[in-house]
Design an enzyme around this catalytic site. Structure first.
Site, PDB file in Angstrom:
ATOM      1  N   ASP A  46       0.816  -1.215   0.000  1.00 25.15           N
ATOM      2  CA  ASP A  46       0.000   0.000   0.000  1.00 25.15           C
ATOM      3  C   ASP A  46       0.859   1.279   0.000  1.00 25.15           C
ATOM      4  O   ASP A  46       1.884   1.338   0.681  1.00 25.15           O
ATOM      5  CB  ASP A  46      -0.854  -0.043   1.274  1.00 25.15           C
ATOM      6  CG  ASP A  46      -2.012   0.921   1.236  1.00 25.15           C
ATOM      7  OD1 ASP A  46      -2.101   1.696   0.278  1.00 25.15           O
ATOM      8  OD2 ASP A  46      -2.825   0.875   2.180  1.00 25.15           O
TER       9      ASP A  46
ATOM     10  N   LYS B 130      -1.245  -8.472  -4.850  1.00 30.83           N
ATOM     11  CA  LYS B 130      -1.907  -8.755  -3.562  1.00 30.83           C
ATOM     12  C   LYS B 130      -3.233  -8.001  -3.573  1.00 30.83           C
ATOM     13  O   LYS B 130      -3.246  -6.774  -3.567  1.00 30.83           O
ATOM     14  CB  LYS B 130      -1.010  -8.279  -2.422  1.00 30.83           C
ATOM     15  CG  LYS B 130      -1.602  -8.439  -1.027  1.00 30.83           C
ATOM     16  CD  LYS B 130      -0.549  -8.041   0.008  1.00 30.83           C
ATOM     17  CE  LYS B 130      -1.089  -7.909   1.408  1.00 30.83           C
ATOM     18  NZ  LYS B 130      -0.098  -7.316   2.320  1.00 30.83           N
ATOM     19  N   TRP B 131      -4.329  -8.752  -3.652  1.00 29.61           N
ATOM     20  CA  TRP B 131      -5.674  -8.165  -3.757  1.00 29.61           C
ATOM     21  C   TRP B 131      -6.251  -8.038  -2.352  1.00 29.61           C
ATOM     22  O   TRP B 131      -6.609  -9.029  -1.740  1.00 29.61           O
ATOM     23  CB  TRP B 131      -6.550  -9.068  -4.633  1.00 29.61           C
ATOM     24  CG  TRP B 131      -7.978  -8.634  -4.747  1.00 29.61           C
ATOM     25  CD1 TRP B 131      -8.867  -8.418  -3.740  1.00 29.61           C
ATOM     26  CD2 TRP B 131      -8.702  -8.369  -5.964  1.00 29.61           C
ATOM     27  NE1 TRP B 131     -10.093  -8.043  -4.233  1.00 29.61           N
ATOM     28  CE2 TRP B 131     -10.024  -8.014  -5.594  1.00 29.61           C
ATOM     29  CE3 TRP B 131      -8.362  -8.410  -7.308  1.00 29.61           C
ATOM     30  CZ2 TRP B 131     -10.995  -7.707  -6.530  1.00 29.61           C
ATOM     31  CZ3 TRP B 131      -9.349  -8.111  -8.242  1.00 29.61           C
ATOM     32  CH2 TRP B 131     -10.647  -7.749  -7.852  1.00 29.61           C
TER      33      TRP B 131
ATOM     34  N   SER C  97      -7.587  -9.735   3.131  1.00 28.10           N
ATOM     35  CA  SER C  97      -8.669  -8.870   3.580  1.00 28.10           C
ATOM     36  C   SER C  97      -8.371  -8.514   5.039  1.00 28.10           C
ATOM     37  O   SER C  97      -8.756  -9.238   5.945  1.00 28.10           O
ATOM     38  CB  SER C  97     -10.002  -9.619   3.462  1.00 28.10           C
ATOM     39  OG  SER C  97     -11.024  -8.828   4.002  1.00 28.10           O
ATOM     40  N   GLY C  98      -7.614  -7.430   5.201  1.00 27.40           N
ATOM     41  CA  GLY C  98      -7.161  -7.096   6.553  1.00 27.40           C
ATOM     42  C   GLY C  98      -6.535  -8.343   7.157  1.00 27.40           C
ATOM     43  O   GLY C  98      -6.886  -8.756   8.250  1.00 27.40           O
ATOM     44  N   GLY C  99      -5.647  -8.972   6.391  1.00 24.40           N
ATOM     45  CA  GLY C  99      -5.143 -10.294   6.772  1.00 24.40           C
ATOM     46  C   GLY C  99      -6.099 -11.340   6.241  1.00 24.40           C
ATOM     47  O   GLY C  99      -6.406 -11.391   5.057  1.00 24.40           O
TER      48      GLY C  99
ATOM     49  N   ASP D 257     -11.350 -18.079   2.211  1.00 21.01           N
ATOM     50  CA  ASP D 257     -12.382 -19.079   1.959  1.00 21.01           C
ATOM     51  C   ASP D 257     -12.128 -19.762   0.621  1.00 21.01           C
ATOM     52  O   ASP D 257     -11.307 -19.308  -0.182  1.00 21.01           O
ATOM     53  CB  ASP D 257     -13.766 -18.410   1.987  1.00 21.01           C
ATOM     54  CG  ASP D 257     -13.866 -17.262   0.993  1.00 21.01           C
ATOM     55  OD1 ASP D 257     -13.776 -17.527  -0.219  1.00 21.01           O
ATOM     56  OD2 ASP D 257     -14.014 -16.095   1.420  1.00 21.01           O
TER      57      ASP D 257
ATOM     58  N   GLU E 204      22.000 -12.265  11.599  1.00 16.17           N
ATOM     59  CA  GLU E 204      20.587 -12.485  11.229  1.00 16.17           C
ATOM     60  C   GLU E 204      20.463 -12.691   9.725  1.00 16.17           C
ATOM     61  O   GLU E 204      19.706 -13.546   9.259  1.00 16.17           O
ATOM     62  CB  GLU E 204      19.723 -11.299  11.674  1.00 16.17           C
ATOM     63  CG  GLU E 204      19.452 -11.290  13.168  1.00 16.17           C
ATOM     64  CD  GLU E 204      18.763 -10.018  13.639  1.00 16.17           C
ATOM     65  OE1 GLU E 204      18.045 -10.087  14.635  1.00 16.17           O
ATOM     66  OE2 GLU E 204      18.961  -8.948  13.007  1.00 16.17           O
TER      67      GLU E 204
HETATM   68  C1  GLA Z   1      -4.171  -4.770   5.117  1.00 18.30           C
HETATM   69  C2  GLA Z   1      -3.283  -5.950   4.774  1.00 18.30           C
HETATM   70  C3  GLA Z   1      -1.854  -5.618   5.104  1.00 18.30           C
HETATM   71  C4  GLA Z   1      -1.434  -4.405   4.330  1.00 18.30           C
HETATM   72  C5  GLA Z   1      -2.368  -3.251   4.615  1.00 18.30           C
HETATM   73  C6  GLA Z   1      -2.101  -2.076   3.704  1.00 18.30           C
HETATM   74  O1  GLA Z   1      -4.236  -4.586   6.482  1.00 18.30           O
HETATM   75  O2  GLA Z   1      -3.711  -7.108   5.434  1.00 18.30           O
HETATM   76  O3  GLA Z   1      -1.019  -6.713   4.814  1.00 18.30           O
HETATM   77  O4  GLA Z   1      -1.420  -4.703   2.963  1.00 18.30           O
HETATM   78  O5  GLA Z   1      -3.726  -3.615   4.440  1.00 18.30           O
HETATM   79  O6  GLA Z   1      -2.943  -1.022   3.951  1.00 18.30           O
END
Ligand code: GLA
Length: 729
Positions: A367, A476-477, A524-526, A531, A612
């Site tokens: 994003d 990444k949708w 979708s927000g993770g 599904d 690391e």
């Molecule tokens: C969601 C996604 C994150 C990231 C943010 C960007 O929360 O799950 O991985 O891509 O949006 O805003």
């Protein structure tokens, strides 16, 4: 033949390798469910009993016979209005104002191959791998016709069910509720296993009794949701991970859903999966058809582990499409937790240089690359590259990255719009909003009305305009809010929630066709839309915004009951973890993320020490060595993070010759004087001698499965172990 119809008894028998499903058309044309479970022979009609059921309803056809009641008989697709007072699979509101649909058998057809569903994701199979049964039922008054579709994948122990509802009558009707699968159990006590959660803590395991009364889980959010997953297990009460009878119901759908479980007055159990009835009043005009998305059923007589493997195989072989379904996925480095919105082209190129040096395959620009998007309050909808921020064109950036031998991927969120965007200023009427009311905001954004084709087509054009600027190999949708204000300027409001999902599917289908070589990862927000519907388009889904290895053990454990590890996007992130503040060793973070087919990193390598970096290089080598196993092997849960002091899991190759065992200690008290944990392995060949690649020690499969492997006692927190086993030559 997997599907058989007996002409004189009117019994349909659907056989898979280990299961049988049976139903019957009775003398009155009702379609009664007879049996589903372990494979059996002969007719199960003897299970039907007829007693005077007193105050239950009797259909007019049976005259004064009070022993025949739809309230007591097991049904295949119970509809409201027939004297069955349990929950209905179908509720039709007729033109005359009544809520009634009396479905009787008309005809059936058995076909080779598996049915497909236009515009909807569905399990697919070759002509010789599956058979289809279509049973036509009809209400002779309203002329509502219902086609029950059954797809039988004999070898996989899978039966799919979908339903088509058509209006052949003279008046419009409203479908108020539509399930696609109902299972009536005449006897037995059952538990329901479901997966609940919230943002950054998805798919926690819950087991509860299906007691008298009715219980439901579902989503009204327009997406399948973080809160409840549309896949459940109905288990006999003695069923465990390794033994006992259990049934899976997995909805192949990404929108609002409803699962119901009910134990009735006669101790019979009914379970149903289908479309959510709230915010749904689907007007069917004359001649119109509504297809209810499908549910994938499976039965295991040997516990949840076997059931999971049946679903994993089905998804891997009969749901994933596109080349990445079966192919190794790139190990990627994502910019989100590295920089959030604070990046430019140079920083992305630096990430790519680090990725190349560490042995990763791809950099993903998350994003913040488009429109005016310096935080999450603006810019969604303006899919134009912010060249000022990048300091170059997207094409130039991708070329620089590709020259380093690194692939390029990008983040998009096509369904959303910010009020502070040029798109909103130009088309305020394109958002979901109820006229005369202020909308509900979430993450300060609104939802575009994807049930409208002109909205979708415009966004599609904009997104393609970006993707065509260079060699974009991954997208990444994302979809970062639940839908509210369900309304459309163009369509009947009761149709919008479902048509929105159809719109998303249409968009994804077009995107897949236009970019067949591109990997699309759902998000979708993770894991708010994790599904089977999405997996038809995106063979990997970001499992959770929570990248903490300890929490991920639970999230990935819950996810594994239906979805294969290859579907799981899992990244190693920095410590202290951004979601929990916990600091867990790089080794454990790596081992936990390696349980996903979408393995990657989400941190700034610049902030890592030389040690690391060396460890990360090793991790990637280990992952790539085992990636095929993670992608195509059988997966076994060895211990539950909800119950044990350690969590363990393993992969076994299809030929049984190779295995990867992972374990993480989650509770340690008095470490050096702790009881020893013996991890019992699964899925190995008993008489094969396996060699531990690192120690060189050899063990027979039978020993590892019967007595287990002792985990070392050590000082430290969240210690982890990974053991690679190979058949000793
Ligand atoms: C969601 C996604 C994150 C990231 C943010 C960007 O929360 O799950 O991985 O891509 O949006 O805003």
């Amino acid at each position: 033949m997997a599907i058989n119809y007996h002409r004189t008894s009117h019994i349909f028998t659907l056989d898979t390798k280990n299961t049988t499903y049976q139903m019957k058309v009775d003398d009155f044309g009702f379609l009664l469910h007879l049996y589903y479970g372990a494979r059996i022979s002969g007719s199960m009609e003897y299970l039907l009993t007829y007693f005077d059921r007193g105050f239950s309803g009797n259909p007019a056809d049976v005259g004064t016979d009070r022993t025949y009641s739809m309230d007591a008989l097991p049904q295949e697709y119970p509809a409201m209005g027939t004297g069955d007072y349990r929950s209905s699979a179908l509720v039709i509101h007729n033109g005359d104002g009544s809520d009634c649909c009396d479905l009787r058998y008309v005809s059936h057809e058995i076909r080779q191959g598996k049915y497909g569903l236009v515009g909807l994701p569905a399990v697919y199979a070759g002509e010789d791998e599956a058979q289809t049964l279509e049973i036509l039922l009809e209400d002779s008054v309203s002329m509502v016709r219902v086609s029950l579709l059954y797809g039988v994948l004999e070898e996989e122990d899978i039966i799919t069910r979908s339903v088509k509802i058509s209006n052949l009558g003279r008046e419009d009707v409203i479908v108020e509720k539509a399930a696609c699968a109902c299972l009536d159990f005449l006897s037995g006590n059952y538990d329901l296993i479901s997966f609940y959660g919230r943002h950054v803590m998805e798919r926690s395991f819950q087991r509860r009794e299906i007691a008298h009364g009715s219980f439901s889980i579902g989503s009204r959010r327009g997406a399948s949701s973080h809160q409840y997953n549309p896949a459940v297990i109905v288990a006999r009460q003695d069923a465990t991970e390794d033994a006992g009878g259990c049934y899976g119901m997995m909805f192949v759908y990404s929108g609002s859903f409803l699962f119901e479980a009910e134990k009735d007055q006669f101790d019979q159990t009914r379970v149903m999966m289908g479309l959510q009835r709230d915010l749904f009043h689907y007007t069917l005009e004359r001649g119109e058809v509504l297809t209810v998305p499908e549910t994938v059923l499976s039965y295991s007589g040997e516990g949840f582990g076997k059931l999971s493997n049946q679903y994993h195989r089905c998804i891997r072989k009969h749901l994933y499409r596109g080349k990445y379904g079966q192919m190794l996925r790139p190990v990627l480095l994502n910019s989100w937790e590295a920089f959030y919105f604070d990046f430019n082209g140079e920083k992305i190129c630096k990430l790519a240089e680090d990725a190349a040096a560490l042995g990763m395959d791809m950099v993903v620009m998350d994003d913040g690359w488009f429109g005016k998007r310096e935080d999450d309050n603006s810019g969604l909808g303006d899919w134009q590259v912010n060249e000022e921020k990048l300091g170059c064109t997207l094409g130039e950036l991708i070329e620089r990255i590709n020259r380093l031998g690194v692939k390029f991927g990008i983040w998009i969120e096509p369904e959303m719009i910010s009020e502070d965007s040029d798109l909103y200023r130009a088309h305020p009427d394109w958002v979901m909003r109820i006229p005369g009311r202020k909308p509900v905001y979430a993450r300060n954004q609104l939802v575009l009305d994807f049930s409208r084709s002109e909205v979708r087509d415009y966004i599609f054009g904009q997104i393609c305009g970006v993707l065509d600027q260079g060699n974009v190999e991954y997208v990444k949708w994302d979809m970062n809010r639940s839908i509210s204000d369900i309304y459309s300027q163009e369509r009947s409001p009761g149709k919008v929630a479902h048509d929105y999902v159809l719109g998303v599917y249409e968009f994804l289908e077009k995107l897949m066709k236009r970019y067949p070589d591109m990997l699309i990862e759902g998000c979708s927000g993770g894991g708010g839309r994790f599904d089977a519907g999405m997996l038809y388009y995106t063979p990997q889904i970001w499992c959770s915004d929570n990248t903490d290895a300890l929490d991920r053990l639970k999230i990935q454990y819950g996810t594994s009951f239906f979805y294969p590890p290859s579907a799981v996007g899992a990244h190693v992130s920095a410590v202290p973890n951004h979601q929990t503040g916990r600091s867990i060793s790089l080794q454990t973070r790596g081992i936990v993320a390696m349980a996903g087919g979408g393995f990657g990193y989400e941190l700034d390598p610049d902030k890592m020490t030389a040690d690391e970096k060396a460890a990360v290089k090793e991790q990637i080598i280990t992952y790539k060595k085992n990636a095929q196993l993670v992608l195509t092997g059988d997966y076994y849960r060895l211990s539950s993070p909800f119950e044990n002091v350690y969590t363990a899991w393993m992969f076994v190759s299809e030929d049984g010759e190779q295995a990867l065992v992972s374990a993480v200690m989650t509770i340690q008290n008095g470490n050096l004087n702790m009881p020893i944990s013996y991890v019992k392995l699964k899925g190995l060949q008993s008489d094969v001698l396996y060699e531990d690649g690192e120690s060189g020690r050899c063990y027979y499969g039978s020993a590892l499965m019967e007595a287990g492997l002792p985990l070392p006692v050590e000082l430290g927190e969240y210690l982890s172990y990974q053991i690679e086993l190979h058949r000793k030559l």
